[in-house]
Design a protein around this motif. Structure first.
Motif, PDB file in Angstrom:
ATOM      1  N   ASP A 100       0.805  -1.224   0.000  1.00  0.00           N
ATOM      2  CA  ASP A 100       0.000   0.000   0.000  1.00  0.00           C
ATOM      3  C   ASP A 100       0.833   1.267   0.000  1.00  0.00           C
ATOM      4  N   TYR A 101       2.142   1.114  -0.035  1.00  0.00           N
ATOM      5  CA  TYR A 101       3.059   2.262  -0.169  1.00  0.00           C
ATOM      6  C   TYR A 101       2.953   3.244   0.995  1.00  0.00           C
TER       7      TYR A 101
ATOM      8  N   ASN B 126       2.596   6.850  -9.564  1.00  0.00           N
ATOM      9  CA  ASN B 126       1.328   6.874 -10.299  1.00  0.00           C
ATOM     10  C   ASN B 126       1.426   6.005 -11.567  1.00  0.00           C
ATOM     11  N   ARG B 127       0.541   6.223 -12.521  1.00  0.00           N
ATOM     12  CA  ARG B 127       0.343   5.228 -13.576  1.00  0.00           C
ATOM     13  C   ARG B 127       0.968   5.599 -14.913  1.00  0.00           C
TER      14      ARG B 127
ATOM     15  N   LEU C 104       2.028   0.786 -12.280  1.00  0.00           N
ATOM     16  CA  LEU C 104       1.779   1.657 -11.122  1.00  0.00           C
ATOM     17  C   LEU C 104       2.996   1.717 -10.209  1.00  0.00           C
ATOM     18  N   HIS C 105       3.334   2.951  -9.789  1.00  0.00           N
ATOM     19  CA  HIS C 105       4.314   3.181  -8.720  1.00  0.00           C
ATOM     20  C   HIS C 105       5.642   2.448  -8.907  1.00  0.00           C
TER      21      HIS C 105
ATOM     22  N   HIS D  55       4.477   8.860  -0.508  1.00  0.00           N
ATOM     23  CA  HIS D  55       3.110   8.351  -0.470  1.00  0.00           C
ATOM     24  C   HIS D  55       2.614   8.215   0.971  1.00  0.00           C
TER      25      HIS D  55
ATOM     26  N   TYR E  26       0.115   8.478   4.031  1.00  0.00           N
ATOM     27  CA  TYR E  26      -1.332   8.452   4.246  1.00  0.00           C
ATOM     28  C   TYR E  26      -1.596   9.234   5.531  1.00  0.00           C
TER      29      TYR E  26
ATOM     30  N   LEU F  23      -8.109   4.887 -14.513  1.00  0.00           N
ATOM     31  CA  LEU F  23      -7.425   5.990 -13.827  1.00  0.00           C
ATOM     32  C   LEU F  23      -6.241   6.578 -14.599  1.00  0.00           C
TER      33      LEU F  23
ATOM     34  N   ASP G 146      -9.321  10.165  -6.368  1.00  0.00           N
ATOM     35  CA  ASP G 146      -8.034   9.546  -6.711  1.00  0.00           C
ATOM     36  C   ASP G 146      -7.571  10.238  -7.998  1.00  0.00           C
TER      37      ASP G 146
ATOM     38  N   GLN H  68      -1.562  14.465  -6.489  1.00  0.00           N
ATOM     39  CA  GLN H  68      -2.596  13.434  -6.509  1.00  0.00           C
ATOM     40  C   GLN H  68      -3.309  13.461  -5.171  1.00  0.00           C
TER      41      GLN H  68
ATOM     42  N   TYR I 249      -5.805  11.465  -3.014  1.00  0.00           N
ATOM     43  CA  TYR I 249      -6.320  10.092  -2.952  1.00  0.00           C
ATOM     44  C   TYR I 249      -6.833   9.845  -1.540  1.00  0.00           C
TER      45      TYR I 249
ATOM     46  N   PHE J 225      -8.770   2.257  -1.714  1.00  0.00           N
ATOM     47  CA  PHE J 225      -8.505   0.817  -1.858  1.00  0.00           C
ATOM     48  C   PHE J 225      -8.239   0.125  -0.522  1.00  0.00           C
TER      49      PHE J 225
ATOM     50  N   GLU K 269       0.045  13.468  -3.072  1.00  0.00           N
ATOM     51  CA  GLU K 269       1.301  13.029  -3.673  1.00  0.00           C
ATOM     52  C   GLU K 269       1.726  14.019  -4.753  1.00  0.00           C
TER      53      GLU K 269
HETATM   54  C1  GLA Z   1      -2.012   5.953  -5.578  1.00  0.00           C
HETATM   55  C2  GLA Z   1      -3.013   5.682  -6.628  1.00  0.00           C
HETATM   56  C3  GLA Z   1      -4.135   4.912  -6.053  1.00  0.00           C
HETATM   57  C4  GLA Z   1      -3.637   3.662  -5.383  1.00  0.00           C
HETATM   58  C5  GLA Z   1      -2.640   4.009  -4.332  1.00  0.00           C
HETATM   59  C6  GLA Z   1      -2.006   2.799  -3.712  1.00  0.00           C
HETATM   60  O1  GLA Z   1      -2.358   7.005  -4.806  1.00  0.00           O
HETATM   61  O2  GLA Z   1      -3.464   6.834  -7.279  1.00  0.00           O
HETATM   62  O3  GLA Z   1      -5.029   4.582  -7.075  1.00  0.00           O
HETATM   63  O4  GLA Z   1      -3.054   2.830  -6.317  1.00  0.00           O
HETATM   64  O5  GLA Z   1      -1.635   4.815  -4.876  1.00  0.00           O
HETATM   65  O6  GLA Z   1      -2.927   1.863  -3.307  1.00  0.00           O
END
Ligand code: GLA
Length: 372
Positions: A88-89, A99-100, A124-125, A199, A201, A231, A272, A309, A311, A315, A337
């Motif tokens: 979950d970073y 990101n993607r 991702l990431h 990242h 939270y 996304l 997100d 970002q 978010y 998830f 982020e």
């Molecule tokens: C980022 C992405 C989210 C998710 C989280 C990790 O913030 O934008 O969609 O993937 O990382 O769970």
């Protein structure tokens, strides 16, 4: 003479009162026996930040509330191994590309690069073993007006499919004004793309006491980048005004997060999305403010990056147990982020994510805490 000594002693006291300290220690070991180190930065105002070498991760961030209670305001795990096993970073330094990247593909100077797709059809990431899962080295630790730790990581040419050997540093520093500053720097041996960010939270209630739906959020962004169902930005830069994405004045996170009339909310399962931060990228400027009305904690983020970002932990589904065996559930945290926009390598009109040899990549983030 007496006065000189007294004056010197007073000066000494003053210097001490304004000093922040950095303390080096261990943070256990991984299942394979690798030892993880940590550095704790503490100031005279009751704040402390623990950073560990795995992922150059902000593992804990203790901040006083309006009554002076010192509690942790970031999600995470009690042991280093959990950071590896549960993706979950939390608090991690994310790279090479936070990101993607659509379908895990981009091209540079006519050559196509293929990256792992680890988020549905997208990359991702940074991939399967991004910077969050790497062991960083502690380059230096120092106390003073700013307590500081410099961590570094060398990413080999071709690692996770990205070109160029990338030398990266993450510098965390804490001062007595309750500002935690984070600076990412990188150089490369070949043209490449990158997007380094942190990242964390945030949950300002302290020790994850409540979810963040009651937090008041302000985002200094007149526009955001809408996404498709996976996304990935559509390429549009859309005005937030008149939408549930308008946080130009403070709004409760929860007020509009269930407004499924907005397809963007459905795609994100909430927020997100990348917001285009007002003002000039490259200049440190305010990007976001979060206030928890109950604890009184306030977080203000200033950034140099073009976007941020936002978010809302959509998830998190309660299957992961974090610090103190708390189950983390949807809406338990706010991630902010700072970086270039998602999928920039495939959007030539987005701010560039390209780095050439001889250039230095920089991304500076200042998290300033206070109370109200
Ligand atoms: C980022 C992405 C989210 C998710 C989280 C990790 O913030 O934008 O969609 O993937 O990382 O769970």
């Amino acid at each position: 003479m007496k006065y000189v000594i007294a004056a010197a002693a007073l000066l000494g006291l003053c210097i001490q009162a304004h000093a922040a300290t950095a303390t080096r220690g261990g943070f256990g070991q991984l299942a394979d026996g690798t030892k993880v180190e940590a550095v704790t930065l503490s100031n005279g105002a009751g704040m402390s930040a623990k950073i560990m070498t795995l992922g150059a991760t902000l593992q804990s961030l203790i901040v006083p509330d309006k009554a002076g209670h010192k509690e942790d305001v970031v999600l995470g795990y009690d042991t280093a191994q959990e950071y590896l096993s549960r993706p979950d970073y939390f608090g991690a330094s994310v790279g090479r590309y936070a990101n993607r990247i659509a379908k895990g593909k981009f091209s540079l100077d006519g050559k196509t690069y293929t990256l792992v797709t680890n988020d549905g059809p997208n990359h991702l990431h940074g991939g399967t073993k991004g910077f969050d899962k790497r062991m960083w080295k502690i380059d230096s630790v120092s106390s003073g007006p700013d307590a500081k730790v410099v961590l570094s990581y060398v990413s080999a040419d071709g690692e996770e499919g990205y070109p160029g050997e990338l030398k990266v540093t993450a510098t965390y520093s804490l001062n007595d004004r309750n500002e935690l500053k984070l600076e990412y720097r990188a150089t490369t041996s070949k043209p490449t793309v990158l997007n380094l960010t942190n990242h964390s939270y945030f949950n300002l209630s302290g020790n994850d006491a409540r979810d963040v739906m009651g937090d008041m959020v302000t985002l200094h962004a007149a526009r955001f980048t809408p996404v498709n169902a996976t996304l990935i930005p559509t390429g549009e830069r859309k005005a937030v005004s008149g939408t549930v994405f308008d946080f130009q004045t403070a709004h409760r996170v929860g007020d509009r997060i269930r407004d499924a009339r907005d397809q963007q909310i459905r795609f994100g399962r909430g927020y997100d999305h990348n917001f285009i931060v007002d003002g000039n990228a490259g200049t440190l400027r305010p990007a976001a403010r979060v206030e928890d009305p109950v604890s009184g904690r306030v977080l203000e983020i200033s950034i140099t990056a073009p976007g941020i970002q936002f978010y809302t932990g959509n998830f998190l589904d309660g299957t992961y147990f974090g610090k103190g065996q708390r189950a983390y559930r949807q809406g338990d945290a706010i991630c902010l982020e700072p970086g270039v926009f998602p999928d920039s390598p495939n959007h030539p009109d987005f701010p560039t994510s390209r780095l050439n040899p001889g250039q230095t990549y920089m991304n500076t983030i200042v998290y300033k805490f206070g109370t109200k």
